[in-house]
Design a protein around this motif. Structure first.
Motif, PDB file in Angstrom:
ATOM      1  N   ARG A  71       1.721  -2.637  -0.334  1.00 24.38           N
ATOM      2  CA  ARG A  71       2.276  -2.658   0.062  1.00 24.38           C
ATOM      3  C   ARG A  71       2.851  -4.619   0.067  1.00 24.38           C
ATOM      4  NH1 ARG A  71       1.500   1.787  -0.586  1.00 24.38           N
ATOM      5  NH2 ARG A  71       1.388   2.904   1.687  1.00 24.38           N
ATOM      6  N   SER A  94      13.367  -7.752   1.773  1.00 22.89           N
ATOM      7  CA  SER A  94      12.781  -6.760   0.327  1.00 22.89           C
ATOM      8  C   SER A  94      11.479  -6.330   1.010  1.00 22.89           C
ATOM      9  CB  SER A  94      13.433  -6.454  -0.637  1.00 22.89           C
ATOM     10  OG  SER A  94      12.536  -5.861  -1.510  1.00 22.89           O
ATOM     11  N   TYR A 120       8.275  -3.477   0.368  1.00 22.57           N
ATOM     12  CA  TYR A 120       8.237  -2.015  -0.486  1.00 22.57           C
ATOM     13  C   TYR A 120       7.037  -2.002  -0.871  1.00 22.57           C
ATOM     14  CZ  TYR A 120       8.057  -6.136  -3.732  1.00 22.57           C
ATOM     15  OH  TYR A 120       7.864  -6.722  -4.549  1.00 22.57           O
ATOM     16  N   GLY A 153       7.843   0.495  -5.086  1.00 19.85           N
ATOM     17  CA  GLY A 153       9.482   0.086  -4.899  1.00 19.85           C
ATOM     18  C   GLY A 153      10.144   1.089  -4.189  1.00 19.85           C
ATOM     19  N   ALA A 200      10.849   1.936  -0.159  1.00 17.24           N
ATOM     20  CA  ALA A 200      11.347   0.659   0.981  1.00 17.24           C
ATOM     21  C   ALA A 200      10.632   0.731   2.266  1.00 17.24           C
ATOM     22  CB  ALA A 200      12.880   1.159   1.350  1.00 17.24           C
TER      23      ALA A 200
END
Length: 658
Positions: free
Chosen positions: A518, A545, A547, A557, A559
């Protein structure tokens, strides 16, 4: 004036608390600094912030209505769930003890290298609560609190100086009444005595105890189901007979000895024993998917459930810290040895349960008399740790921070009826930081932090325990302080990667493997500005950000659940005169996914405004707070369970010094 912590502050402590960097200079007024504070002092100013309760109170007058001990630790720090914390510098193992808010003097927000000194595997940051300690004079305070739903609270804070060598302080609290949730009530009593004895001018002994219970209506945890999330926050879909009870007993003992050269030797012990029990009807997530819980007629499937957990924690910390010179280079040093043991047992029993209509609930269903055990296990860890953190003053403007944590641990796990599985491993977590004073107003800093954390309580399909999770953060920051200190602003950029995260084992879908990864990238801006000595603004904004960067099932990618990309908070405080103060706080969080993996349910963007007014005299004060004044709907998420934001609520607290 003794003050408490606002709901909005605690929901977003990682950023909201960082607004009060000026409180660092006033930390000595709160009592003797903890070892985390001393360790943090070896870091740069912008990574170790101390927030006093008097500053925290500016955003509201009462602890959260969901008070259970350590509510503020349920936040996210830079994209990752803050599921553990520090208590007076003691490491928590991830299962938070029920620490009473009434005993907290201040909260340290640790960022960068300082956050990894005591472990926890969170390079992005950590929180350390500091207990109220005896002072240099006698002190007596009583406060009464009431909320519009019907919850009431009384707190007593008494401190006495017996003579030149002995002083004590006792904080006690009792809660009782209704919460904002329909048919829910709380009953809680805690007492926290502290005794400080100066055995000699150079030797001090401190003993503290935190004990009490919390009895509450057990409310089923909201999950990412669109029908359930469309309901008012007050809606209760358990049974009035649902019960949950926590009993906590925590003792601490500390010896501090000052050597002739000014260095300090510290020996500290902590022992905690806590039990948790709940029983009642809850949502049946054991047999149904989240989107299957509610049928077309509005009936939610429920299950009879009973949980029982016991935990014990023992921690010993031996430290020496002080100042010296190495090859004529001044150095602040800290060297410590930690020995710890954590044991946890958990049992879960479930059975049939009657459904209930989510729009027109009719209560009265009883628990099933036949429950099946789904989980019955004990697990824990022993650890032996050597840690060090040192700050070298390379020049009047430049400081270098070097730190390391070397840990040897043994994990174990035993399922009922199975053979105990154990694992030994070693962890090595270095860190480095560099600060440079560009001029009297500007400070630049760079840091690299590595952390490791054992993963206990789970095993693979082959029956083996998992390797530890590893985390790395790179951070750069720039801090500005105006010549008159009316403006303080900090800009931070960070990049965090966590490796060895558990993910699904495709060969054995009911098990996991430790190959997930992560990541979190972001920028934070913290600002404090005094328009006048009476009118002050605190502001924070961040873009994060967070993800999935590697997984066997989840798309790269995707979230991370519950983490807002955009966050903003503002607090404006105005002292009309020595007696009257007004305040307004605004918080905004952008839209977030509710679960990981994403099931299509999102948490909507949320904004709320808290308003507060305080009137005080030398002897007494009264605070009136309107929480979520616009009665805005909102949610927070830990990645699976969801918590509604407190609906509009009036809270009144009166205090009297005697």
């Amino acid at each position: 004036m003794s003050k408490t912590i606002s709901p909005s502050t605690l929901r977003r402590s990682a950023l909201m608390l960082s607004l009060c960097a000026a409180a660092t200079a006033r930390a000595q007024d709160a009592g003797t600094p903890t070892e985390a504070a001393k360790a943090a002092a070896l870091d740069r100013p912008v990574t170790a912030l101390v927030v006093e309760r008097t500053d925290l109170d500016a955003a509201g007058a009462v602890a959260p209505a969901t008070f259970g001990g350590s509510e503020y630790n349920r936040d996210f720090l830079r994209g990752f769930k803050n599921d553990s914390a520090l208590r007076n510098g003691h490491r928590d193992y991830g299962y938070l003890g029920t620490e009473c808010f009434c005993s907290m003097e201040s909260i340290e927000v640790l960022k960068g290298p300082a956050s990894a000194l005591y472990g926890n595997g969170k390079p992005g940051g950590d929180l350390n609560s500091i207990a109220k300690m005896p002072g240099l004079s006698d002190y007596r305070n009583i406060s009464l609190f009431a909320s519009s739903p019907g919850l009431s609270r009384v707190r007593v804070d008494v401190a006495d100086v017996v003579d030149d060598t002995v002083a004590y302080r006792v904080n006690a609290q009792a809660y009782k009444g209704a919460t904002y949730t329909d048919r829910n009530s709380r009953d809680s009593v805690f007492i926290v005595p502290v005794v400080e004895w100066r055995v000699t001018p150079d030797l001090k002994l401190t003993a503290a105890y935190n004990g009490g219970y919390l009895q509450t209506t057990w409310n089923p945890q909201l999950v990412a189901n669109q029908a359930l999330m469309s309901l008012p926050a007050q809606r209760f879909l358990g049974e009035p007979v649902n019960q949950a009870r926590i009993v906590d007993n925590t003792g601490r003992l500390e010896l501090d000895y000052k050597l002739a050269n000014g260095a300090h030797l510290r020996q500290a012990f902590m022992y905690q024993s806590e039990s948790y029990r709940d029983s009642g009807l809850s949502y049946d997530t054991f047999h149904y998917g989240l989107d299957e819980l509610v049928d077309a007629s509005g009936m939610v499937k429920r299950v009879s459930q009973r949980d029982h957990a016991e935990q014990t924690i023992f921690v010993s910390q031996s430290e020496i810290f002080g100042r010296a010179a190495l090859w004529q280079v001044p150095v602040d040093y800290l060297l410590g040895l930690e020995v710890g043991r954590f044991d946890y047992s958990y049992r879960l029993d479930v059975g049939d349960g009657a459904s209930i209509n989510i729009h027109h609930p009719v209560y009265g269903a009883a628990m099933s008399g036949a429950l099946t055990t789904l989980a019955d296990q004990v697990y824990g860890t022993d650890n032996l740790v050597l840690y060090s953190q040192n700050r070298f003053q390379l020049s009047p403007a430049m400081r270098l921070l070097l730190g390391v944590r070397v840990e040897r641990y043994r994990d174990y796990l035993q399922e009922a009826g199975e053979t105990r599985v154990s694992q030994n491993d070693a962890l090595f977590s270095p860190r480095v930081g560099l600060t440079y004073q560009l001029n009297p107003q500007w400070i630049a800093a760079l840091s690299w932090t590595n952390s490791s954390r054992p993963q206990i309580g789970a095993k693979s399909a082959s029956g083996k325990l998992f390797r530890p999770e590893a985390g790395t953060q790179v951070e750069g920051s720039l801090q500005y302080t105006a010549p008159d200190e009316s403006l303080k602003a900090t800009t931070s950029l960070f990049s965090i990667t966590r490796k060895n995260v558990l993910t699904q084992d495709l060969a054995s879908p009911n098990f996991q493997i430790d190959s997930g990864r992560r990541s979190s990238r972001g920028v934070e801006e913290d600002l404090s500005y005094a328009f006048t000595p009476e009118l002050k603004l605190d502001a924070a904004a961040s873009y994060t950000s967070a993800y999935v960067s590697h997984d066997t099932v989840l798309p790269v990618g995707a979230a991370l659940a519950g983490v807002p990309k955009w966050f903003t908070s503002l607090y404006l405080g105005y002292d009309l005169n020595p007696a009257w103060s007004l305040g307004a706080g605004y918080v905004f969080e952008s839209r977030r996914v509710a679960t990981l993996p994403d099931n299509g349910v999102t948490l909507p963007a949320m904004s709320s405004i808290d308003l507060t007014a305080t009137y005080k005299t030398k002897k007494w004060s009264i605070d009136v707070t309107l929480v979520n004044s616009g009665d805005k709907r909102g949610y927070t998420s830990d990645g699976y369970t969801i918590t509604p934001v407190n609906p509009r609520e009036l809270q009144v607290t009166g205090r009297y010094k005697f």
